[in-house]
Motif scaffolding. Structure first.
Motif, PDB file in Angstrom:
ATOM      1  N   SER A  10       0.769  -1.232   0.000  1.00  0.00           N
ATOM      2  CA  SER A  10       0.000   0.000   0.000  1.00  0.00           C
ATOM      3  C   SER A  10       0.806   1.292   0.000  1.00  0.00           C
ATOM      4  N   ASN A  11       2.118   1.236  -0.211  1.00  0.00           N
ATOM      5  CA  ASN A  11       2.903   2.462  -0.196  1.00  0.00           C
ATOM      6  C   ASN A  11       2.436   3.459  -1.248  1.00  0.00           C
ATOM      7  N   ASN A  12       2.080   2.988  -2.421  1.00  0.00           N
ATOM      8  CA  ASN A  12       1.634   3.894  -3.474  1.00  0.00           C
ATOM      9  C   ASN A  12       0.328   4.588  -3.117  1.00  0.00           C
ATOM     10  N   TYR A  13      -0.549   3.872  -2.413  1.00  0.00           N
ATOM     11  CA  TYR A  13      -1.803   4.492  -2.008  1.00  0.00           C
ATOM     12  C   TYR A  13      -1.568   5.630  -1.024  1.00  0.00           C
ATOM     13  N   LEU A  14      -0.575   5.478  -0.154  1.00  0.00           N
ATOM     14  CA  LEU A  14      -0.256   6.550   0.791  1.00  0.00           C
ATOM     15  C   LEU A  14       0.226   7.787   0.059  1.00  0.00           C
ATOM     16  N   GLU A  15       1.032   7.605  -0.975  1.00  0.00           N
ATOM     17  CA  GLU A  15       1.498   8.748  -1.759  1.00  0.00           C
ATOM     18  C   GLU A  15       0.322   9.467  -2.416  1.00  0.00           C
ATOM     19  N   LEU A  16      -0.647   8.710  -2.891  1.00  0.00           N
ATOM     20  CA  LEU A  16      -1.834   9.309  -3.497  1.00  0.00           C
ATOM     21  C   LEU A  16      -2.625  10.099  -2.462  1.00  0.00           C
ATOM     22  N   LEU A  17      -2.727   9.555  -1.258  1.00  0.00           N
ATOM     23  CA  LEU A  17      -3.474  10.231  -0.208  1.00  0.00           C
ATOM     24  C   LEU A  17      -2.825  11.534   0.192  1.00  0.00           C
ATOM     25  N   ASP A  18      -1.487  11.587   0.177  1.00  0.00           N
ATOM     26  CA  ASP A  18      -0.774  12.796   0.582  1.00  0.00           C
ATOM     27  C   ASP A  18      -0.711  13.847  -0.518  1.00  0.00           C
ATOM     28  N   ILE A  60      -8.469   6.040   7.368  1.00  0.00           N
ATOM     29  CA  ILE A  60      -8.046   6.389   6.007  1.00  0.00           C
ATOM     30  C   ILE A  60      -6.603   5.931   5.776  1.00  0.00           C
ATOM     31  N   LYS A  61      -5.711   6.236   6.727  1.00  0.00           N
ATOM     32  CA  LYS A  61      -4.311   5.821   6.617  1.00  0.00           C
ATOM     33  C   LYS A  61      -4.201   4.296   6.558  1.00  0.00           C
ATOM     34  N   TYR A  62      -5.020   3.637   7.349  1.00  0.00           N
ATOM     35  CA  TYR A  62      -4.990   2.170   7.373  1.00  0.00           C
ATOM     36  C   TYR A  62      -5.442   1.598   6.029  1.00  0.00           C
ATOM     37  N   ILE A  63      -6.524   2.160   5.472  1.00  0.00           N
ATOM     38  CA  ILE A  63      -7.057   1.649   4.213  1.00  0.00           C
ATOM     39  C   ILE A  63      -6.085   1.879   3.063  1.00  0.00           C
ATOM     40  N   TYR A  64      -5.482   3.073   3.023  1.00  0.00           N
ATOM     41  CA  TYR A  64      -4.599   3.405   1.907  1.00  0.00           C
ATOM     42  C   TYR A  64      -3.205   2.813   2.057  1.00  0.00           C
ATOM     43  N   GLY A  65      -2.702   2.745   3.268  1.00  0.00           N
ATOM     44  CA  GLY A  65      -1.303   2.353   3.416  1.00  0.00           C
ATOM     45  C   GLY A  65      -1.025   1.263   4.411  1.00  0.00           C
ATOM     46  N   GLY A  66      -2.078   0.727   5.048  1.00  0.00           N
ATOM     47  CA  GLY A  66      -1.824  -0.303   6.042  1.00  0.00           C
ATOM     48  C   GLY A  66      -1.036   0.200   7.221  1.00  0.00           C
ATOM     49  N   VAL A  67      -1.173   1.487   7.527  1.00  0.00           N
ATOM     50  CA  VAL A  67      -0.437   2.104   8.633  1.00  0.00           C
ATOM     51  C   VAL A  67      -1.428   2.659   9.646  1.00  0.00           C
ATOM     52  N   ALA A  68      -1.210   2.362  10.904  1.00  0.00           N
ATOM     53  CA  ALA A  68      -2.047   2.900  11.976  1.00  0.00           C
ATOM     54  C   ALA A  68      -1.182   3.748  12.891  1.00  0.00           C
ATOM     55  N   LEU A  69      -1.478   5.036  12.956  1.00  0.00           N
ATOM     56  CA  LEU A  69      -0.715   5.978  13.781  1.00  0.00           C
ATOM     57  C   LEU A  69      -1.423   6.146  15.122  1.00  0.00           C
ATOM     58  N   LEU A  70      -0.832   5.583  16.161  1.00  0.00           N
ATOM     59  CA  LEU A  70      -1.459   5.601  17.479  1.00  0.00           C
ATOM     60  C   LEU A  70      -0.685   6.438  18.494  1.00  0.00           C
ATOM     61  N   GLU A  71       0.301   7.180  18.028  1.00  0.00           N
ATOM     62  CA  GLU A  71       1.085   8.000  18.945  1.00  0.00           C
ATOM     63  C   GLU A  71       0.198   9.042  19.608  1.00  0.00           C
ATOM     64  N   ASN A  72       0.444   9.261  20.902  1.00  0.00           N
ATOM     65  CA  ASN A  72      -0.255  10.289  21.689  1.00  0.00           C
ATOM     66  C   ASN A  72      -1.731   9.978  21.889  1.00  0.00           C
ATOM     67  N   HIS A  73      -2.142   8.742  21.657  1.00  0.00           N
ATOM     68  CA  HIS A  73      -3.529   8.351  21.908  1.00  0.00           C
ATOM     69  C   HIS A  73      -3.564   7.452  23.140  1.00  0.00           C
ATOM     70  N   ASN A  74      -4.490   7.745  24.057  1.00  0.00           N
ATOM     71  CA  ASN A  74      -4.565   6.980  25.295  1.00  0.00           C
ATOM     72  C   ASN A  74      -5.355   5.693  25.101  1.00  0.00           C
ATOM     73  N   ALA A  75      -5.443   4.911  26.178  1.00  0.00           N
ATOM     74  CA  ALA A  75      -6.084   3.599  26.096  1.00  0.00           C
ATOM     75  C   ALA A  75      -7.566   3.711  25.772  1.00  0.00           C
TER      76      ALA A  75
END
Length: 352
Positions: A10-18, A60-75
């Motif tokens: 999914s790297n190419n999808y992330l580039e499209l999203l950005d 959206i990030k997960y769907i396009y790039g298989g990446v989940a950004l969870l930094e600074n998010h609590n439980a």
């Protein structure tokens, strides 16, 4: 924390999203859309008001790039994200979040135990969390039965608890809590059962119809039957109440009611220490008290109900008192408690 799923795909999808100049997004929530009817213009409208902007961006990030950004998010945020991920069939992401909560956020799960316990049984896929909760409830049923939210417990959760042979509670206490729960579901019932009408008992009987078969009446003492069950005996089937009386009055007479076996009560023993005592500075009672401080409990844990096991990492008289030793044995340890006794006094220093 950044989690990557199917990274090469999914790297190419992330580039499209950005690409802020021009990109098109096709976002398909199949499970939700399937249950929505088309309007007169042949459109389907998906209501996403229960999803925050932050959660939507993660999806959206997960769907396009298989990446989940969870930094600074609590439980709490991650828990809600997991529920929504399961709702929209993002099972890979949801299962990861479920495992993450169990492995790294067990403190938060314990503090929010009643809420967690009620919520997870609404989704059959949350099997890991359900097992995690069940393992705790078996040993420490007070977490549910003595909680402020007990009377709001879902019926199916309550039934699943009292049906377990290994529920660590005295039968009379289970009965008392079941009565408490049933009355709470019907706030119009008089406070004193002596003032109840036949209709009042019928209401409570109907409310508890799925709970009553799991009470071990024949495992209670005569005093418990007289003081706790008799005031509400009208909610029982006549043959059950007659058999209860027969058992205690003429125990050798046969009865027709099913006799459930006694619950399997675990031996109340302390955790086994293989080679040496828990600590030469504090004992198990101190550990229970420290656990209560750390987790901000109003009522102190006792040795028998402390759900947290303390593992000795460093002993000064054994491992030395140098900073190098401390660093080597304790670095990167989570939920670390340091206890030191002031020499020649009974004073202790505690940091966590």
């Amino acid at each position: 924390m950044v989690i990557k799923f199917f990274e090469n795909l999914s790297n190419n999808y992330l580039e499209l999203l950005d690409d802020k100049d021009d990109f098109n997004t096709i976002f398909i929530f199949r499970n939700e859309l399937a249950n929505i009817k088309k309007d007169k213009n042949n459109f389907k409208t998906l209501d996403l008001k229960n999803i925050s902007i932050q959660q939507f961006e993660i999806f959206i990030k997960y769907i396009y790039g298989g990446v989940a950004l969870l930094e600074n998010h609590n439980a709490s945020f991650i828990f809600d994200l997991m529920l929504i991920a399961y709702e929209f069939l993002f099972d890979e992401l949801a299962k990861y979040l479920e495992t993450h909560l169990i492995k790294t956020e067990d403190h938060w799960l314990r503090l929010q135990f009643t809420r967690i316990y009620q919520t997870i049984f609404k989704n059959r896929k949350l099997q890991e969390l359900q097992k995690w909760c069940d393992d705790i409830v078996v040993k420490y049923p007070a977490k549910v039965f003595e909680s402020e939210d007990f009377v709001s417990l879902q019926e199916n959760v309550l039934v699943s608890l009292i049906s377990r042979d290994d529920l660590q509670m005295e039968e009379v206490n289970i009965w008392n809590h079941i009565i408490e729960w049933g009355i709470a579901q019907n706030p119009g019932l008089p406070e004193d059962p002596e003032d109840w009408t036949h209709e009042n008992f019928l209401i409570l009987k109907t409310t508890l119809r799925n709970c009553l078969p799991f009470i071990r009446y024949f495992q209670m003492s005569g005093d418990n039957i007289l003081n706790n069950v008799k005031p509400y005996h009208q909610i029982l089937e006549k043959n059950v109440w007659n058999d209860i009386l027969k058992k205690f009055m003429t125990p050798n007479q046969p009865i027709s009611s099913k006799i459930l076996p006694p619950r399997v009560i675990l031996a109340q023993t302390l955790p086994t220490r293989n080679t040496e005592p828990f600590s030469t500075v504090i004992n198990e009672a101190h550990a229970a008290e420290i656990a209560s401080w750390v987790y901000k409990k109003d009522i102190m844990y006792s040795v028998m109900n402390n759900p947290y096991e303390f593992k000795l990492l460093l002993r000064g008289t054994r491992d030395d008192f140098t900073k190098g030793t401390f660093w080597n044995l304790c670095d990167k340890q989570i939920q670390l408690v340091v206890v030191m006794k002031v020499k020649g006094t009974t004073n202790y220093l505690n940091t966590s």
